[in-house]
Scaffold this motif. Structure first.
Motif, PDB file in Angstrom:
ATOM      1  N   ILE A  59       0.866  -1.173   0.000  1.00  0.00           N
ATOM      2  CA  ILE A  59       0.000   0.000   0.000  1.00  0.00           C
ATOM      3  C   ILE A  59       0.901   1.221   0.000  1.00  0.00           C
ATOM      4  N   ILE A  60       0.575   2.174  -0.865  1.00  0.00           N
ATOM      5  CA  ILE A  60       1.261   3.469  -0.874  1.00  0.00           C
ATOM      6  C   ILE A  60       0.168   4.527  -0.852  1.00  0.00           C
ATOM      7  N   THR A  61       0.071   5.256   0.253  1.00  0.00           N
ATOM      8  CA  THR A  61      -1.026   6.205   0.418  1.00  0.00           C
ATOM      9  C   THR A  61      -0.525   7.557   0.919  1.00  0.00           C
ATOM     10  N   GLY A  62      -1.222   8.585   0.516  1.00  0.00           N
ATOM     11  CA  GLY A  62      -0.850   9.936   0.925  1.00  0.00           C
ATOM     12  C   GLY A  62      -1.283  10.285   2.334  1.00  0.00           C
ATOM     13  N   ARG A  63      -2.243   9.583   2.861  1.00  0.00           N
ATOM     14  CA  ARG A  63      -2.757   9.869   4.200  1.00  0.00           C
ATOM     15  C   ARG A  63      -2.088   8.958   5.219  1.00  0.00           C
ATOM     16  N   ASN A  64      -2.208   9.307   6.476  1.00  0.00           N
ATOM     17  CA  ASN A  64      -1.778   8.457   7.589  1.00  0.00           C
ATOM     18  C   ASN A  64      -3.031   8.032   8.335  1.00  0.00           C
ATOM     19  N   SER A  65      -3.267   6.736   8.381  1.00  0.00           N
ATOM     20  CA  SER A  65      -4.507   6.258   8.965  1.00  0.00           C
ATOM     21  C   SER A  65      -4.299   4.930   9.692  1.00  0.00           C
ATOM     22  N   PRO A  66      -4.690   4.861  10.961  1.00  0.00           N
ATOM     23  CA  PRO A  66      -4.585   3.590  11.666  1.00  0.00           C
ATOM     24  C   PRO A  66      -5.478   2.507  11.055  1.00  0.00           C
ATOM     25  N   ILE A  77      -0.588  -7.691   4.278  1.00  0.00           N
ATOM     26  CA  ILE A  77       0.164  -6.796   3.402  1.00  0.00           C
ATOM     27  C   ILE A  77       1.376  -6.316   4.182  1.00  0.00           C
ATOM     28  N   ASP A  78       2.545  -6.744   3.751  1.00  0.00           N
ATOM     29  CA  ASP A  78       3.769  -6.499   4.508  1.00  0.00           C
ATOM     30  C   ASP A  78       4.353  -5.111   4.309  1.00  0.00           C
ATOM     31  N   HIS A  79       4.054  -4.474   3.205  1.00  0.00           N
ATOM     32  CA  HIS A  79       4.672  -3.180   2.885  1.00  0.00           C
ATOM     33  C   HIS A  79       3.595  -2.104   2.859  1.00  0.00           C
ATOM     34  N   VAL A  80       3.624  -1.225   3.852  1.00  0.00           N
ATOM     35  CA  VAL A  80       2.646  -0.146   3.968  1.00  0.00           C
ATOM     36  C   VAL A  80       3.408   1.162   4.083  1.00  0.00           C
ATOM     37  N   THR A  89       7.959   7.772  -6.602  1.00  0.00           N
ATOM     38  CA  THR A  89       9.218   7.702  -5.853  1.00  0.00           C
ATOM     39  C   THR A  89       9.135   6.593  -4.811  1.00  0.00           C
ATOM     40  N   ALA A  90       8.017   6.510  -4.108  1.00  0.00           N
ATOM     41  CA  ALA A  90       7.829   5.463  -3.102  1.00  0.00           C
ATOM     42  C   ALA A  90       7.815   4.079  -3.748  1.00  0.00           C
ATOM     43  N   LEU A  91       7.142   3.951  -4.886  1.00  0.00           N
ATOM     44  CA  LEU A  91       7.097   2.672  -5.598  1.00  0.00           C
ATOM     45  C   LEU A  91       8.497   2.263  -6.051  1.00  0.00           C
ATOM     46  N   SER A  92       9.229   3.197  -6.620  1.00  0.00           N
ATOM     47  CA  SER A  92      10.590   2.910  -7.092  1.00  0.00           C
ATOM     48  C   SER A  92      11.492   2.478  -5.947  1.00  0.00           C
TER      49      SER A  92
END
Length: 173
Positions: A59-66, A77-80, A89-92
């Motif tokens: 998951i690559i998200t712009g927000r921060n959410s518990p 999902i191991d990569h958050v 940039t985050a994906l790369s």
């Protein structure tokens, strides 16, 4: 075999945005100001099937959410990556960390912060409720909307391309 099918077969990492992809894009606050999200349960079954096939999930998200962290934990999902609007940039960086090329990644997003990741990934995916610019660069635009089965639709397409769909279904028969 089509070029898209070959690229789907090469996918080793499936990364996705949250709002507008795993959820319908609404941000709802309760009376205490706590953000809530609704997730589509069938998307989760599809994601678990991909993980069983050895596809790395992110998951690559712009927000921060518990709630995102909790849902990711439920699905394995191991990569958050939260709080990042620079999705490509985050994906790369994640691909590099995992020893993958961006061409071995599928990225699913719906809005302008997702555009470059959708365009540059080996397979880029958007949704019919996504912005026109992101849809225009996507290899796949799902028939179902984000938060309403779009992720499951893509999971099934990926499983079919990898020859694993029949085994996925057979476990429920």
């Amino acid at each position: 075999m089509s070029d898209l099918t070959k690229r789907l077969q090469a996918v080793k990492l499936f990364a996705m945005d949250v709002d507008g992809i795993l959820s319908d894009g609404q941000i709802i606050y309760d009376a205490n100001g706590i953000e809530t999200k609704a997730f589509y349960v069938q998307d989760g079954v599809g994601l678990k099937a991909l993980k069983e096939q050895g596809i790395i999930l992110a998951i690559i998200t712009g927000r921060n959410s518990p709630m995102v962290a909790r849902r990711a934990d439920e699905l394995g999902i191991d990569h958050v990556v939260q709080g990042r609007d620079d999705k490509f940039t985050a994906l790369s960086a994640l691909a590099d960390e995992l020893g993958l090329s961006v061409g071995e990644c599928m990225y699913m997003g719906d809005d302008l912060p997702d555009l470059k990741a959708v365009r540059e990934a080996g397979v880029g995916v958007s949704v019919p409720n996504g912005c026109a610019e992101t849809q225009a660069v996507a290899d796949i635009v799902t028939t179902k909307s984000g938060g309403h089965g779009a992720v499951r639709e893509v999971c099934e397409q990926l499983l079919k391309a990898k020859g694993a769909y029949d085994a996925f279904i057979a476990q429920y028969i």
